[in-house]
Design a protein around this motif. Structure first.
Motif, PDB file in Angstrom:
ATOM      1  N   GLY A  98       0.828  -1.193   0.000  1.00  0.00           N
ATOM      2  CA  GLY A  98       0.000   0.000   0.000  1.00  0.00           C
ATOM      3  C   GLY A  98       0.866   1.248   0.000  1.00  0.00           C
ATOM      4  N   ILE A  99       0.227   2.395   0.094  1.00  0.00           N
ATOM      5  CA  ILE A  99       0.952   3.672   0.087  1.00  0.00           C
ATOM      6  C   ILE A  99       0.435   4.537   1.233  1.00  0.00           C
ATOM      7  CG2 ILE A  99       1.455   5.791  -1.204  1.00  0.00           C
ATOM      8  CD1 ILE A  99       1.000   4.222  -3.770  1.00  0.00           C
ATOM      9  N   THR A 100       1.346   5.135   1.971  1.00  0.00           N
ATOM     10  CA  THR A 100       0.981   6.154   2.945  1.00  0.00           C
ATOM     11  C   THR A 100       1.657   7.457   2.548  1.00  0.00           C
ATOM     12  OG1 THR A 100       2.849   5.682   4.426  1.00  0.00           O
ATOM     13  CG2 THR A 100       0.799   4.453   4.793  1.00  0.00           C
ATOM     14  N   CYS A 101       0.992   8.565   2.835  1.00  0.00           N
ATOM     15  CA  CYS A 101       1.572   9.864   2.503  1.00  0.00           C
ATOM     16  C   CYS A 101       1.265  10.838   3.638  1.00  0.00           C
ATOM     17  CB  CYS A 101       1.005  10.386   1.180  1.00  0.00           C
ATOM     18  SG  CYS A 101       2.135  11.497   0.306  1.00  0.00           S
ATOM     19  N   GLN A 102       2.311  11.309   4.293  1.00  0.00           N
ATOM     20  CA  GLN A 102       2.187  12.149   5.488  1.00  0.00           C
ATOM     21  C   GLN A 102       2.320  13.625   5.131  1.00  0.00           C
ATOM     22  OE1 GLN A 102       2.120  11.057   9.135  1.00  0.00           O
ATOM     23  NE2 GLN A 102       1.297  13.132   9.024  1.00  0.00           N
ATOM     24  N   PHE A 103       1.276  14.388   5.463  1.00  0.00           N
ATOM     25  CA  PHE A 103       1.339  15.841   5.327  1.00  0.00           C
ATOM     26  C   PHE A 103       1.852  16.428   6.637  1.00  0.00           C
ATOM     27  CE2 PHE A 103      -1.865  14.696   2.198  1.00  0.00           C
ATOM     28  CZ  PHE A 103      -1.580  15.526   1.130  1.00  0.00           C
ATOM     29  N   TRP A 104       2.802  17.347   6.546  1.00  0.00           N
ATOM     30  CA  TRP A 104       3.248  18.060   7.734  1.00  0.00           C
ATOM     31  C   TRP A 104       2.393  19.302   7.914  1.00  0.00           C
ATOM     32  CZ3 TRP A 104       9.353  18.130   7.835  1.00  0.00           C
ATOM     33  CH2 TRP A 104       9.808  16.808   7.937  1.00  0.00           C
ATOM     34  N   PRO A 105       2.325  19.829   9.145  1.00  0.00           N
ATOM     35  CA  PRO A 105       1.554  21.066   9.341  1.00  0.00           C
ATOM     36  C   PRO A 105       2.082  22.187   8.449  1.00  0.00           C
ATOM     37  CG  PRO A 105       2.144  20.091  11.451  1.00  0.00           C
ATOM     38  CD  PRO A 105       2.898  19.327  10.408  1.00  0.00           C
ATOM     39  N   HIS A 106       1.165  22.904   7.840  1.00  0.00           N
ATOM     40  CA  HIS A 106       1.483  24.090   7.028  1.00  0.00           C
ATOM     41  C   HIS A 106       2.176  23.742   5.706  1.00  0.00           C
ATOM     42  CE1 HIS A 106       0.461  26.209  10.689  1.00  0.00           C
ATOM     43  NE2 HIS A 106       1.433  25.602  11.331  1.00  0.00           N
ATOM     44  N   THR A 107       2.242  22.474   5.343  1.00  0.00           N
ATOM     45  CA  THR A 107       2.855  22.102   4.058  1.00  0.00           C
ATOM     46  C   THR A 107       1.903  21.177   3.305  1.00  0.00           C
ATOM     47  OG1 THR A 107       4.033  20.243   5.104  1.00  0.00           O
ATOM     48  CG2 THR A 107       5.226  22.325   4.879  1.00  0.00           C
ATOM     49  N   TYR A 108       0.714  21.674   3.013  1.00  0.00           N
ATOM     50  CA  TYR A 108      -0.298  20.823   2.398  1.00  0.00           C
ATOM     51  C   TYR A 108      -0.227  20.801   0.876  1.00  0.00           C
ATOM     52  CZ  TYR A 108      -2.361  20.159   6.956  1.00  0.00           C
ATOM     53  OH  TYR A 108      -2.560  19.809   8.267  1.00  0.00           O
ATOM     54  N   ASP A 109       0.845  21.364   0.298  1.00  0.00           N
ATOM     55  CA  ASP A 109       1.009  21.264  -1.146  1.00  0.00           C
ATOM     56  C   ASP A 109       1.766  20.000  -1.530  1.00  0.00           C
ATOM     57  OD1 ASP A 109       3.367  22.148   0.007  1.00  0.00           O
ATOM     58  OD2 ASP A 109       3.968  23.314  -1.753  1.00  0.00           O
ATOM     59  N   HIS A 110       2.277  19.260  -0.558  1.00  0.00           N
ATOM     60  CA  HIS A 110       2.953  17.998  -0.840  1.00  0.00           C
ATOM     61  C   HIS A 110       2.932  17.121   0.407  1.00  0.00           C
ATOM     62  CE1 HIS A 110       6.206  20.354   1.045  1.00  0.00           C
ATOM     63  NE2 HIS A 110       6.693  19.187   1.430  1.00  0.00           N
ATOM     64  N   CYS A 111       3.184  15.833   0.202  1.00  0.00           N
ATOM     65  CA  CYS A 111       3.249  14.901   1.329  1.00  0.00           C
ATOM     66  C   CYS A 111       4.398  13.927   1.098  1.00  0.00           C
ATOM     67  CB  CYS A 111       1.928  14.151   1.513  1.00  0.00           C
ATOM     68  SG  CYS A 111       1.375  13.188   0.075  1.00  0.00           S
ATOM     69  N   ILE A 166       5.940   3.473   0.171  1.00  0.00           N
ATOM     70  CA  ILE A 166       5.324   2.201  -0.210  1.00  0.00           C
ATOM     71  C   ILE A 166       5.564   1.257   0.962  1.00  0.00           C
ATOM     72  CG2 ILE A 166       5.344   0.277  -1.833  1.00  0.00           C
ATOM     73  CD1 ILE A 166       6.394   2.188  -3.952  1.00  0.00           C
ATOM     74  N   VAL A 167       4.495   0.692   1.510  1.00  0.00           N
ATOM     75  CA  VAL A 167       4.624  -0.099   2.736  1.00  0.00           C
ATOM     76  C   VAL A 167       4.019  -1.487   2.548  1.00  0.00           C
ATOM     77  CG1 VAL A 167       4.586   1.947   4.217  1.00  0.00           C
ATOM     78  CG2 VAL A 167       2.444   0.804   3.660  1.00  0.00           C
TER      79      VAL A 167
END
Length: 253
Positions: free
Chosen positions: A219-232, A236-237
């Motif tokens: 699967g895929i996980t994608c972590q958004f950091w605070p104040h950086t919602y234009d990328h994550c 692949i896990v």
């Protein structure tokens, strides 16, 4: 600040025009016909207007550049703050949400319509904003050799989110649906495979999770950091262990 700078610019231009008026007074003493004199005055007035307009445009340009530069510094500082928070931890256990002080609550209670945090952070507009609504497109490249655990060893990901909805009985998560375009090399040709997927977005920890679209358990996980919602930051896990086998960055188009 913008108004003050514009007033200063106007004052400078007005002072320059004051000196120009002395020359105009001498022009009035010349033996000119009424039509010629009116034409001369009109020409001088237009020149003044153009000069003032250019001065204002120049000041506006400098202000815009200053604001843009300041905003870049603000985004950089917020990004560094987020990185420090990630390294230091937030004082809460896995599966908990940090309210912004010493209080931690279950991430299942976030964005459920009831305030569990004393400061209301779990139901704030910032926390519960839909970061990956329907229509979101995320793209990212993977360096050759960085996805050896996958069947195709892709070099590029394109994630298209077609549906996003909150479920009443599980509102701390947003259910997602869409498809992934996998770009990879197949012999001498470049190939694209489409994989339909289901997944969710976790409001508490700003995590996009895509369930394995194939039987390989990846699967895929994608972590958004605070104040950086234009990328994550994506991984692949392996579904069973959640161990990552590749990492890359996905950017919003």
């Amino acid at each position: 600040m913008r108004t003050l700078l514009l007033l200063c610019a106007l004052a400078v231009v007005a002072l320059a025009e004051h000196h120009g008026d002395h020359h105009d007074d001498h022009d009035d003493d010349c033996d000119c016909s009424g039509g010629k004199r009116a034409g001369l005055r009109s020409h001088i007035l237009n020149a003044r207007i153009n000069k003032l307009s250019h001065a204002i445009d120049d000041v506006n340009g400098k202000i815009d550049k200053t604001i843009e530069k300041a905003m870049k510094h603000v985004r950089k500082i917020k990004g560094l703050d987020s990185a420090v928070d990630k390294l230091a931890g937030n004082g809460c256990h896995k599966g908990e949400f940090q309210c912004g002080d010493d209080q931690c609550i279950s991430d299942l209670m976030v964005c459920d319509g009831a305030k569990e945090c004393e400061n209301g952070a779990d139901e704030s507009e910032f926390t519960c904003k839909e970061r990956v609504p329907a229509g979101t497109v995320l793209t990212g490249n993977i360096k050759v050799g960085h996805a050896e655990c996958t069947r195709r060893k892709p070099t590029k990901f394109e994630v298209f989110i077609n549906s996003a909805r909150k479920v009443n009985y599980f509102s701390s998560r947003m259910r997602l649906g869409g498809y992934i375009n996998l770009h990879f090399h197949d012999g001498d040709s470049d190939t694209v495979d489409r994989l339909d997927f289901h997944g969710y977005y976790n409001f508490a920890n700003r995590l996009l999770a895509i369930e394995p679209p194939e039987d390989d358990g990846l699967g895929i996980t994608c972590q958004f950091w605070p104040h950086t919602y234009d990328h994550c930051h994506a991984h692949i896990v392996h579904e069973a262990s959640l161990e990552p086998c590749a990492d890359f960055v996905l950017y919003k188009d």
